[in-house]
Enzyme design. Structure first.
Site: not given
Ligand SMILES: *[C@@H]1O[C@H](CO)[C@@H](O)[C@H](O)[C@H]1NC(C)=O
Ligand SMILES: *[C@@H]1O[C@H](CO)[C@@H](O)[C@H](O)[C@H]1NC(C)=O
Length: 318
Positions: A153, A185
């Site tokens: 994201h 991440n």
């Protein structure tokens, strides 16, 4: 000398009736005009810059529409760039059609964005392509499948918990970029996202701009080269680095904002490294990304921070 009083009266009467026609015109035209203006702002971001003044005039008659208010709130300090700008319900994004990832994503975070409502969260959302992007420029789920990279994201899902639709939109692939999973991440990048939420909890109003970088490497003799992978048949570019530029608004009236930026390599980052290791001069990010951040504020008004010393912020949050 005879006064041309009839002439003066005529002019005065003319002016008065012209003025009242003007007022009546505004009154009957305003809803039509605001609608047109809102459409214009969505189509042409340059119109955004003059919109507050015009909306201020119209607000005498009507309350400006929520969608246009969102754009004005999130982009209050200016657009980093103007390429293919897209307004979502809780963030604004500029899309890079060549690389199939965003140039930048801007968010304005307040407590309400984080606290959220009951049942709102990533459990109710799924990754999906953004069908508003023309198909030849769109990234797809198949591009990411078996690529070895996470669907990372840019605007974090955990920042948009006020309504399910806000959280859902962070899963659109326009807001997603290929990220190394282990050690990035789910490691340092996640720590940085948590840090941004902690800043929001503590200071109430935080602007954050996130994006990819494709950093060149020196080849000697003042030459450079950029090397990056691409995944899937759409050839989604894998950024070499990711940045976040963060601006914390002061709680004090007329207080200066505080700004800092981070650049992390898209690679496994050892657990023992701290966020502080990745602090970066904003001008360096601007140089590599070709963007300009928060140009609505003079730089001299930002770098002088609210805090007695910069280290105080890092002590509290890093
Ligand atoms: C606000 O304006 C946008 C663009 O003109 C429109 O799509 C949207 O439906 C409007 N929303 C409301 C609540 O009127
Ligand atoms: C959010 O996404 C889920 C799964 O894609 C869907 O079932 C749900 O209706 C969406 N909710 C909203 C409010 O858009």
């Amino acid at each position: 000398m005879r006064r041309p009083w009839h002439l003066l009266l005529g002019v005065a009467f003319g002016l008065a009736s012209a003025f009242s026609c003007f007022l009546a015109g505004i009154y009957f035209q305003h809803s039509h005009a605001t609608r047109q203006l809102q459409q214009l702002i969505q189509q042409d971001v340059y119109a955004y810059y003059i919109s507050p003044k015009i909306f201020a005039v119209f607000s005498f008659f009507s309350v400006a529409n929520e969608t246009s208010n969102n754009m004005q709130r999130i982009m209050k300090y200016g657009f980093p760039g103007l390429d293919d700008v897209r307004l979502y319900s809780d963030f604004v994004l500029s899309y890079d059609r060549r690389n199939r990832v965003a140039h930048w994503v801007c968010e304005h975070l307040q407590l309400a964005n984080l606290q959220g409502a009951r049942g709102v969260g990533r459990a109710g959302a799924t990754y999906r392509p953004d069908l508003s992007v023309p198909s030849n420029f769109r990234s797809t789920l198949a591009d990411y499948k078996h690529s070895g990279f996470d669907r990372g994201h840019l605007a974090a899902a955990g920042n948009h918990r006020e309504q399910q639709v806000h959280c859902n939109e962070t899963f659109l692939l326009t807001n997603i970029a290929p990220q190394v999973g282990q050690g990035f991440n789910s490691g340092a990048w996640n720590k940085l996202e948590i840090y941004v939420r902690e800043l929001t909890q503590n200071f109430g109003s935080v602007y954050v701009c996130t994006g990819p970088l494709f950093k060149p490497r020196a080849q000697g003799n003042r030459k450079w080269s950029v090397e990056y992978q691409m995944i899937g048949s759409s050839m989604v570019a894998v950024p070499t680095h990711f940045f976040k530029v963060i601006m914390v608004e002061s709680r004090l009236p007329l207080g200066k904002p505080y700004m800092e930026a981070y650049v992390l390599p898209n690679a496994p980052i050892p657990d023992q490294s701290t966020l502080r290791d990745f602090l970066c001069d904003i001008r360096e990010i601007e140089h590599f990304a070709g963007l300009h951040f928060f140009q609505g504020i003079r730089r001299s008004a930002i770098f002088g921070s609210n805090y007695p010393s910069e280290s105080q912020v890092f002590r509290d949050f890093a």
